[in-house]
Scaffold this motif. Structure first.
Motif, short mmCIF file in Angstrom:
data_model
loop_
_atom_site.label_atom_id
_atom_site.label_comp_id
_atom_site.label_asym_id
_atom_site.label_seq_id
_atom_site.Cartn_x
_atom_site.Cartn_y
_atom_site.Cartn_z
N PRO A 8 0.82 -1.21 0.00
CA PRO A 8 0.00 0.00 0.00
C PRO A 8 0.85 1.27 0.00
O PRO A 8 1.86 1.35 0.70
CB PRO A 8 -0.80 -0.12 1.30
CG PRO A 8 0.07 -0.92 2.21
CD PRO A 8 0.85 -1.85 1.31
N GLY A 9 0.43 2.21 -0.80
CA GLY A 9 1.06 3.53 -0.82
C GLY A 9 -0.01 4.58 -0.61
O GLY A 9 -1.16 4.26 -0.33
N GLU A 10 0.37 5.83 -0.77
CA GLU A 10 -0.59 6.90 -0.58
C GLU A 10 -1.61 6.96 -1.71
O GLU A 10 -2.79 7.22 -1.47
CB GLU A 10 0.13 8.24 -0.48
CG GLU A 10 0.94 8.37 0.79
CD GLU A 10 1.64 9.72 0.89
OE1 GLU A 10 1.17 10.69 0.26
OE2 GLU A 10 2.64 9.78 1.60
N ALA A 11 -1.19 6.70 -2.94
CA ALA A 11 -2.08 6.84 -4.09
C ALA A 11 -2.69 5.52 -4.56
O ALA A 11 -3.80 5.49 -5.10
CB ALA A 11 -1.33 7.48 -5.25
N ARG A 12 -1.95 4.43 -4.39
CA ARG A 12 -2.42 3.13 -4.88
C ARG A 12 -1.75 2.01 -4.09
O ARG A 12 -0.76 2.24 -3.42
CB ARG A 12 -2.14 2.98 -6.38
CG ARG A 12 -0.69 2.89 -6.75
CD ARG A 12 -0.41 3.12 -8.22
NE ARG A 12 -0.72 4.44 -8.68
CZ ARG A 12 0.06 5.52 -8.49
NH1 ARG A 12 1.19 5.40 -7.84
NH2 ARG A 12 -0.30 6.68 -8.95
N ALA A 13 -2.32 0.81 -4.25
CA ALA A 13 -1.74 -0.37 -3.61
C ALA A 13 -1.44 -1.39 -4.70
O ALA A 13 -2.34 -1.76 -5.47
CB ALA A 13 -2.69 -0.96 -2.59
N GLY A 14 -0.19 -1.81 -4.79
CA GLY A 14 0.17 -2.86 -5.73
C GLY A 14 -0.19 -4.21 -5.13
O GLY A 14 -0.11 -4.40 -3.91
N CYS A 15 -0.60 -5.14 -5.99
CA CYS A 15 -1.02 -6.46 -5.52
C CYS A 15 -0.37 -7.57 -6.33
O CYS A 15 -0.13 -7.42 -7.53
CB CYS A 15 -2.53 -6.59 -5.62
SG CYS A 15 -3.44 -5.38 -4.64
#
Length: 128
Positions: A8-15
């Protein structure tokens, strides 16, 4: 065991998700904005048996605001899924993702970072 990794980041979450044997990590995309409910739905859709959330720890081992945010994300997600949710050190995954992208990987950088996080987690389980 199928493991879903979330960076998770501030703008999006990589999965990223593992195969059922827990040996191959595959980037599966991003959740934008990072939303625990959307990740919970993804965990259900992918039949995840464990969810790992990337914990941004500095190289000296200290945790800052981003780590607190990742722990809050983990806690919110844990309330929405019926499988264990844990954190795992994500040091250097962003750099690895950039290197993988430069080498021609065809996935969003955040998803590549999640795949590197998952690879590291899976390798640590084998080493135990």
């Amino acid at each position: 065991m199928i493991v879903l990794a979330v960076d998770p980041g501030e703008a999006r979450a990589g999965c990223a998700v593992s195969d059922p044997t827990g040996t191959i990590a595959t980037p599966i995309g991003i959740v934008e904005p990072p939303d625990p409910a959307a990740v919970a739905a993804l965990a259900t859709e992918r039949a995840a048996e464990l969810v790992i959330v990337g914990l941004p720890v500095s190289l000296d081992g200290t945790e800052g605001a981003q780590a607190r945010s990742a722990r809050a994300f983990r806690d919110a997600l844990a309330e929405l899924v019926a499988v264990p949710v844990d954190t795992y050190d994500e040091r250097l995954t962003t750099r690895l993702a950039a290197s993988t992208a430069r080498a021609g990987a065809d996935a969003p950088p955040d998803a590549l970072a999640a795949a590197h996080l998952l690879e590291s987690y899976l390798a640590s389980r084998v080493a135990r």
